[in-house]
Design a protein around this motif. Structure first.
Motif, short mmCIF file in Angstrom:
data_model
loop_
_atom_site.label_atom_id
_atom_site.label_comp_id
_atom_site.label_asym_id
_atom_site.label_seq_id
_atom_site.Cartn_x
_atom_site.Cartn_y
_atom_site.Cartn_z
N TYR A 108 0.83 -1.20 0.00
CA TYR A 108 0.00 0.00 0.00
C TYR A 108 0.86 1.25 0.00
O TYR A 108 0.65 2.17 -0.80
CB TYR A 108 -0.93 -0.01 1.22
CG TYR A 108 -1.60 1.32 1.48
CD1 TYR A 108 -2.65 1.76 0.68
CD2 TYR A 108 -1.15 2.16 2.50
CE1 TYR A 108 -3.25 2.99 0.90
CE2 TYR A 108 -1.75 3.38 2.74
CZ TYR A 108 -2.79 3.80 1.93
OH TYR A 108 -3.37 5.02 2.14
N ARG A 109 1.85 1.31 0.88
CA ARG A 109 2.70 2.49 0.98
C ARG A 109 3.54 2.70 -0.27
O ARG A 109 3.73 3.84 -0.71
CB ARG A 109 3.58 2.38 2.23
CG ARG A 109 2.79 2.56 3.51
CD ARG A 109 3.62 2.29 4.74
NE ARG A 109 2.90 2.65 5.96
CZ ARG A 109 3.31 2.36 7.18
NH1 ARG A 109 4.44 1.68 7.36
NH2 ARG A 109 2.60 2.73 8.23
N GLU A 110 4.03 1.62 -0.85
CA GLU A 110 4.81 1.75 -2.08
C GLU A 110 3.94 2.31 -3.20
O GLU A 110 4.39 3.15 -3.99
CB GLU A 110 5.39 0.39 -2.48
CG GLU A 110 6.51 -0.10 -1.58
CD GLU A 110 6.90 -1.54 -1.87
OE1 GLU A 110 6.27 -2.15 -2.76
OE2 GLU A 110 7.83 -2.04 -1.21
N ALA A 111 2.69 1.83 -3.28
CA ALA A 111 1.79 2.31 -4.32
C ALA A 111 1.43 3.78 -4.12
O ALA A 111 1.41 4.57 -5.07
CB ALA A 111 0.52 1.46 -4.34
N VAL A 112 1.15 4.16 -2.87
CA VAL A 112 0.78 5.55 -2.58
C VAL A 112 1.96 6.49 -2.85
O VAL A 112 1.78 7.60 -3.37
CB VAL A 112 0.31 5.69 -1.12
CG1 VAL A 112 0.12 7.17 -0.76
CG2 VAL A 112 -1.00 4.94 -0.91
N ALA A 113 3.15 6.04 -2.53
CA ALA A 113 4.33 6.89 -2.72
C ALA A 113 4.69 7.06 -4.19
O ALA A 113 5.29 8.06 -4.58
CB ALA A 113 5.53 6.30 -1.98
N GLY A 114 4.30 6.11 -5.03
CA GLY A 114 4.64 6.16 -6.45
C GLY A 114 3.55 6.78 -7.30
O GLY A 114 2.60 7.38 -6.79
N PRO A 115 3.67 6.61 -8.62
CA PRO A 115 2.68 7.18 -9.55
C PRO A 115 1.25 6.72 -9.28
O PRO A 115 0.30 7.47 -9.50
CB PRO A 115 3.18 6.70 -10.91
CG PRO A 115 4.64 6.48 -10.72
CD PRO A 115 4.79 5.96 -9.33
N VAL A 142 -3.13 -3.42 -4.10
CA VAL A 142 -2.95 -4.14 -2.84
C VAL A 142 -3.85 -5.37 -2.79
O VAL A 142 -4.70 -5.49 -1.90
CB VAL A 142 -3.25 -3.22 -1.63
CG1 VAL A 142 -2.60 -3.78 -0.36
CG2 VAL A 142 -2.77 -1.80 -1.86
N PRO A 143 -3.70 -6.28 -3.75
CA PRO A 143 -4.56 -7.48 -3.73
C PRO A 143 -4.32 -8.29 -2.46
O PRO A 143 -3.19 -8.45 -2.01
CB PRO A 143 -4.12 -8.24 -4.98
CG PRO A 143 -2.72 -7.76 -5.25
CD PRO A 143 -2.72 -6.32 -4.83
N GLN A 179 -0.46 12.23 4.24
CA GLN A 179 -1.57 11.75 5.07
C GLN A 179 -2.03 10.37 4.65
O GLN A 179 -2.41 9.54 5.50
CB GLN A 179 -2.72 12.75 5.01
CG GLN A 179 -2.41 14.08 5.70
CD GLN A 179 -3.62 15.00 5.73
OE1 GLN A 179 -4.59 14.81 5.01
NE2 GLN A 179 -3.55 16.01 6.58
N LEU A 180 -2.04 10.10 3.36
CA LEU A 180 -2.40 8.77 2.89
C LEU A 180 -1.33 7.75 3.25
O LEU A 180 -1.62 6.60 3.61
CB LEU A 180 -2.63 8.78 1.38
CG LEU A 180 -3.91 9.45 0.88
CD1 LEU A 180 -3.94 9.49 -0.64
CD2 LEU A 180 -5.14 8.70 1.41
#
Length: 216
Positions: free
Chosen positions: A119-126, A212-213, A166-167
């Motif tokens: 989740y954090r990797e996805a939010v931090a990226g594009p 985030v499956p 925040q996300l």
């Protein structure tokens, strides 16, 4: 979930029953008043779940008894009723009727371990920009972002001034809506509101299932 009835709303006594069992959550009350649950609470809930199944997949109706195996101090009977649908990716859509009214929630109730990292990797990226856009669309449709558990600061390795700080700090992601109890609960309107909210949440559901499956 198959059903043999058409949803036409909950009778007025359904909300009254839920209010009363919240005040008297005992085996004595349940035994004496269960006929009201069987007649006016569960059947409409099952019918609503059935009406949602064709579009959203199987909807599991909540049982009236609580599982107290790991939480022995919680009240033995639920003070609400509702249903939960789960996508193949692990995202949940739910509706819950209580004495206060009807509420819907869509998302993930907790990220932990590998899921939290993804989740954090996805939010931090594009992909994080896509999530922001999905949340904006949900808000425009009347869905709020639940103030789910978050840590005090962004994760280690991420700048504190990250545009999605925040996300990044969140440990869960849920959106939802709620409407106070009223005569409208005894009409077809609850079906329209639940289905409409679940549809409006689709961009967030698709983001979660992709990034985030649950089985990923």
């Amino acid at each position: 979930m198959p059903t043999t009835s058409v949803f036409t709303g909950w009778p007025t006594d359904a909300v009254v029953f839920l209010r009363e069992i919240a005040a008297d959550n005992t085996a004595e009350f349940w035994t004496a008043q269960r006929h009201r649950y069987d007649a006016g609470v569960r059947p409409p809930t099952v019918a609503l779940a059935g009406a949602l199944t064709a579009e959203f997949g199987p909807v599991r109706v909540l049982r009236p008894h609580r599982n107290r195996r790991f939480h022995p101090t919680v009240p033995p009977y639920r003070t609400d009723t509702g249903g939960v649908a789960r996508t193949a990716g692990g995202t949940e859509r739910s509706f819950v009727l209580s004495a206060a009214g009807l509420a819907v929630t869509v998302g993930r109730f907790a990220f932990a371990g590998a899921a939290l990292r993804r989740y954090r990797e996805a939010v931090a990226g594009p992909a994080g920009e896509q999530l922001v856009a999905a949340l904006v669309r949900a808000e425009e449709a009347g869905l709020w972002l639940d103030p789910a558990p978050a840590q005090a600061a962004v994760p280690r390795g991420c700048p504190r001034d990250h545009p999605r700080a925040q996300l990044l700090a969140r440990r869960a992601l849920r959106i939802g809506a709620a409407w106070p109890a009223g005569p409208w609960l005894s009409t077809h309107e609850p079906l329209a509101r639940v289905a409409g909210a679940w549809r409006a949440a689709t961009p967030v559901v698709e983001w979660l299932d992709t990034e985030v499956p649950a089985d990923g």
